[in-house]
Motif scaffolding. Structure first.
Motif, PDB file in Angstrom:
ATOM      1  N   ASN A 161      42.509   1.710  52.631  1.00 25.16           N
ATOM      2  CA  ASN A 161      41.150   2.050  53.043  1.00 25.16           C
ATOM      3  C   ASN A 161      41.191   2.901  54.316  1.00 25.16           C
ATOM      4  O   ASN A 161      41.676   2.448  55.360  1.00 25.16           O
ATOM      5  N   SER A 162      40.670   4.111  54.237  1.00 21.08           N
ATOM      6  CA  SER A 162      40.776   5.037  55.363  1.00 21.08           C
ATOM      7  C   SER A 162      39.952   4.581  56.560  1.00 21.08           C
ATOM      8  O   SER A 162      40.343   4.796  57.718  1.00 21.08           O
ATOM      9  N   MET A 163      38.793   3.939  56.326  1.00 24.20           N
ATOM     10  CA  MET A 163      37.971   3.456  57.432  1.00 24.20           C
ATOM     11  C   MET A 163      38.622   2.271  58.135  1.00 24.20           C
ATOM     12  O   MET A 163      38.614   2.183  59.365  1.00 24.20           O
ATOM     13  N   ARG A 164      39.185   1.362  57.366  1.00 24.33           N
ATOM     14  CA  ARG A 164      39.860   0.220  57.982  1.00 24.33           C
ATOM     15  C   ARG A 164      41.021   0.699  58.851  1.00 24.33           C
ATOM     16  O   ARG A 164      41.232   0.184  59.952  1.00 24.33           O
ATOM     17  N   TRP A 165      41.765   1.677  58.358  1.00 23.64           N
ATOM     18  CA  TRP A 165      42.876   2.204  59.163  1.00 23.64           C
ATOM     19  C   TRP A 165      42.348   2.809  60.451  1.00 23.64           C
ATOM     20  O   TRP A 165      42.893   2.549  61.531  1.00 23.64           O
ATOM     21  N   ALA A 166      41.295   3.590  60.378  1.00 23.91           N
ATOM     22  CA  ALA A 166      40.783   4.291  61.552  1.00 23.91           C
ATOM     23  C   ALA A 166      40.310   3.336  62.640  1.00 23.91           C
ATOM     24  O   ALA A 166      40.415   3.648  63.836  1.00 23.91           O
ATOM     25  N   PHE A 167      39.803   2.161  62.254  1.00 21.78           N
ATOM     26  CA  PHE A 167      39.226   1.245  63.234  1.00 21.78           C
ATOM     27  C   PHE A 167      40.108   0.043  63.565  1.00 21.78           C
ATOM     28  O   PHE A 167      40.014  -0.501  64.666  1.00 21.78           O
ATOM     29  N   LEU A 168      40.944  -0.391  62.643  1.00 27.21           N
ATOM     30  CA  LEU A 168      41.644  -1.657  62.835  1.00 27.21           C
ATOM     31  C   LEU A 168      43.127  -1.503  63.126  1.00 27.21           C
ATOM     32  O   LEU A 168      43.801  -2.502  63.386  1.00 27.21           O
ATOM     33  N   TYR A 169      43.645  -0.293  63.107  1.00 31.15           N
ATOM     34  CA  TYR A 169      45.053  -0.059  63.400  1.00 31.15           C
ATOM     35  C   TYR A 169      45.161   0.764  64.685  1.00 31.15           C
ATOM     36  O   TYR A 169      44.671   1.902  64.736  1.00 31.15           O
ATOM     37  N   PRO A 170      45.765   0.205  65.741  1.00 29.71           N
ATOM     38  CA  PRO A 170      45.799   0.899  67.037  1.00 29.71           C
ATOM     39  C   PRO A 170      46.385   2.298  66.974  1.00 29.71           C
ATOM     40  O   PRO A 170      45.983   3.175  67.740  1.00 29.71           O
ATOM     41  N   GLU A 171      47.333   2.557  66.066  1.00 30.07           N
ATOM     42  CA  GLU A 171      47.954   3.881  66.024  1.00 30.07           C
ATOM     43  C   GLU A 171      46.962   4.973  65.650  1.00 30.07           C
ATOM     44  O   GLU A 171      47.195   6.153  65.920  1.00 30.07           O
ATOM     45  N   ALA A 172      45.824   4.603  65.050  1.00 33.66           N
ATOM     46  CA  ALA A 172      44.835   5.608  64.675  1.00 33.66           C
ATOM     47  C   ALA A 172      44.294   6.339  65.898  1.00 33.66           C
ATOM     48  O   ALA A 172      43.969   7.528  65.832  1.00 33.66           O
ATOM     49  N   ARG A 173      44.177   5.645  67.028  1.00 33.93           N
ATOM     50  CA  ARG A 173      43.673   6.291  68.241  1.00 33.93           C
ATOM     51  C   ARG A 173      44.615   7.408  68.713  1.00 33.93           C
ATOM     52  O   ARG A 173      44.174   8.379  69.320  1.00 33.93           O
ATOM     53  N   GLU A 174      45.891   7.258  68.439  1.00 35.10           N
ATOM     54  CA  GLU A 174      46.859   8.282  68.810  1.00 35.10           C
ATOM     55  C   GLU A 174      46.758   9.481  67.884  1.00 35.10           C
ATOM     56  O   GLU A 174      46.908  10.632  68.323  1.00 35.10           O
ATOM     57  N   GLN A 175      46.471   9.234  66.628  1.00 36.38           N
ATOM     58  CA  GLN A 175      46.505  10.309  65.636  1.00 36.38           C
ATOM     59  C   GLN A 175      45.177  11.037  65.488  1.00 36.38           C
ATOM     60  O   GLN A 175      45.155  12.215  65.126  1.00 36.38           O
ATOM     61  N   LEU A 176      44.074  10.350  65.727  1.00 37.89           N
ATOM     62  CA  LEU A 176      42.744  10.949  65.605  1.00 37.89           C
ATOM     63  C   LEU A 176      42.292  11.380  66.994  1.00 37.89           C
ATOM     64  O   LEU A 176      41.821  10.577  67.794  1.00 37.89           O
ATOM     65  N   VAL A 177      42.439  12.663  67.291  1.00 40.16           N
ATOM     66  CA  VAL A 177      42.174  13.176  68.636  1.00 40.16           C
ATOM     67  C   VAL A 177      40.678  13.030  68.950  1.00 40.16           C
ATOM     68  O   VAL A 177      39.819  13.324  68.126  1.00 40.16           O
TER      69      VAL A 177
END
Length: 277
Positions: A161-177
Motif C-alpha cells: 500500500n503506497s499510502m501506508r508506506w508514505a506515512f508509517l515507514y520512517p524511510e519515506a521521509r528521506e525519499q519523499l522530498v
C-alpha cells in the motif's frame, strides 16, 4: 556423556536465537542501498548498526535492543512489519521473526490483485519504461507495476500500500522530498475525498485510521480538512537509493481506465521538458 552427545550439544542454538538472527540480518545489508543512512559520515562497512535499524524502523535504540537481547516486551505487529521491511526479510524470514518475537505466525503479506488488471494493462505499464508506472486500487494497494517502479521503490514486496508506506515507514521521509507539504498534505486530502465518495468502504476507513493512529503529524494535518481529487500534473521530488540520493523531479501523470475508474494508472515522468510559451 558420549562424544556424539557432546557434539549435538555444541551445535544447538543459544537461548537467544532471535538476537543472533537479527544481528546476521542487519549485518548482511549494504548501507549504500538503504535510504536514510549517511554513508559519508559513517565508517563504511557492511551491515547496519543497532541505532540505524532503530531509526529506520521508527523506534528508540533501547526498544530495538530489547528485541535483539531477547527481552520480553509488547512488540506490536506494526513494529515487527516495519522491522521486516527495514531488514529486507523475505516471507519465510518474516514468519521466523514474528514466531520468535511474539510466539505466533503473522498474517500473510497481502498480494494486491485486481481482475481489471489483465495482460493488456500490464503491457501498457511496460511500455512506459524507462518511467516508473503502477496501478493502484481504490484504497491505494499497488495491484500492478512495471520493472522500473520496483527498481525505484524496492519496498513494494514488503508493503503493497503506497499510502501506508508514505506515512508509517520512517524511510519515506528521506525519499519523499519536502514530505509534509508536497506529499503528506496532498495524500491526506486525496484519502478524505475517496472516503467522501465511498463512505461504505471498510478498506478506506481502515487505511485512514491506521495512518492517523500511527503517525502523530498526519493526525494533526488531518484537522486542516483539505481535499484533493488526484495528483495529476503535480511536479514533486524524490531522493532514492536508485539515483544515489540525487534529488529527482518527477511529473505525476494520473489516469483512470474507463473499464474501472476506481483504479489509478500512475506514471512518474522524469525526463519531461516543459513546452516553451
Amino acid at each position: 556423556m558420549e562424544n556424539g552427545d557432546r557434539h549435538l550439544k555444541d551445535v544447538r542454538p543459544s537461548g537467544n536465537e532471535l538476537g543472533q538472527l537479527l544481528v546476521s540480518w542487519r549485518e548482511r545489508l549494504d548501507p549504500r542501498r538503504i535510504p536514510g543512512i549517511d554513508t559519508q559520515r559513517r565508517r563504511l562497512r557492511s551491515g547496519l548498526t543497532q541505532q540505524e535499524v532503530a531509526t529506520l524502523t521508527g523506534v528508540s535504540v533501547t526498544w530495538y535492543r530489547k528485541l535483539e537481547k531477547g527481552e520480553p516486551a509488547d512488540f506490536s505487529d506494526a513494529f515487527l512489519q516495519r522491522l521486516a521491511m527495514t531488514l529486507r526479510l523475505d516471507e519465510t524470514e518474516r514468519g521466523v521473526l514474528f514466531q520468535l518475537a511474539v510466539g505466533r505466525t503473522p498474517e500473510p503479506t497481502r498480494l494486491a490483485v485486481d481482475t481489471a488488471v489483465d495482460e493488456s494493462m500490464q503491457a501498457l505499464l511496460d511500455t512506459q519504461l524507462p518511467n516508473p508506472a503502477y496501478v493502484t486500487n481504490l484504497w491505494w494497494d499497488i495491484v500492478a507495476h512495471n520493472d522500473q517502479q520496483a527498481d525505484w521503490f524496492p519496498w513494494i514486496p514488503y508493503e503493497r500500500n503506497s499510502m501506508r508506506w508514505a506515512f508509517l515507514y520512517p524511510e519515506a521521509r528521506e525519499q519523499l522530498v519536502n514530505w509534509r507539504d508536497d506529499w503528506a498534505n496532498p495524500f491526506l486530502a486525496q484519502i478524505r475525498v475517496a472516503i467522501a465518495h465511498n463512505p461504505k468502504s471498510k478498506e478506506l476507513a481502515q487505511l485512514r485510521d491506521d495512518i492517523l493512529s500511527g503517525n502523530a503529524e498526519a493526525a494533526e494535518l488531518w484537522k486542516a480538512n483539505r481535499t484533493q481529487v488526484h495528483p495529476d500534473g503535480d511536479i514533486r521530488r524524490l531522493r532514492l537509493p536508485y539515483h544515489q540520493r540525487e534529488e529527482v523531479p518527477v511529473k505525476i501523470m494520473a489516469l483512470a481506465p474507463l473499464r474501472n475508474t476506481q483504479l489509478r494508472f500512475i506514471v512518474l515522468m522524469r525526463n519531461w521538458t516543459p513546452r516553451r510559451p
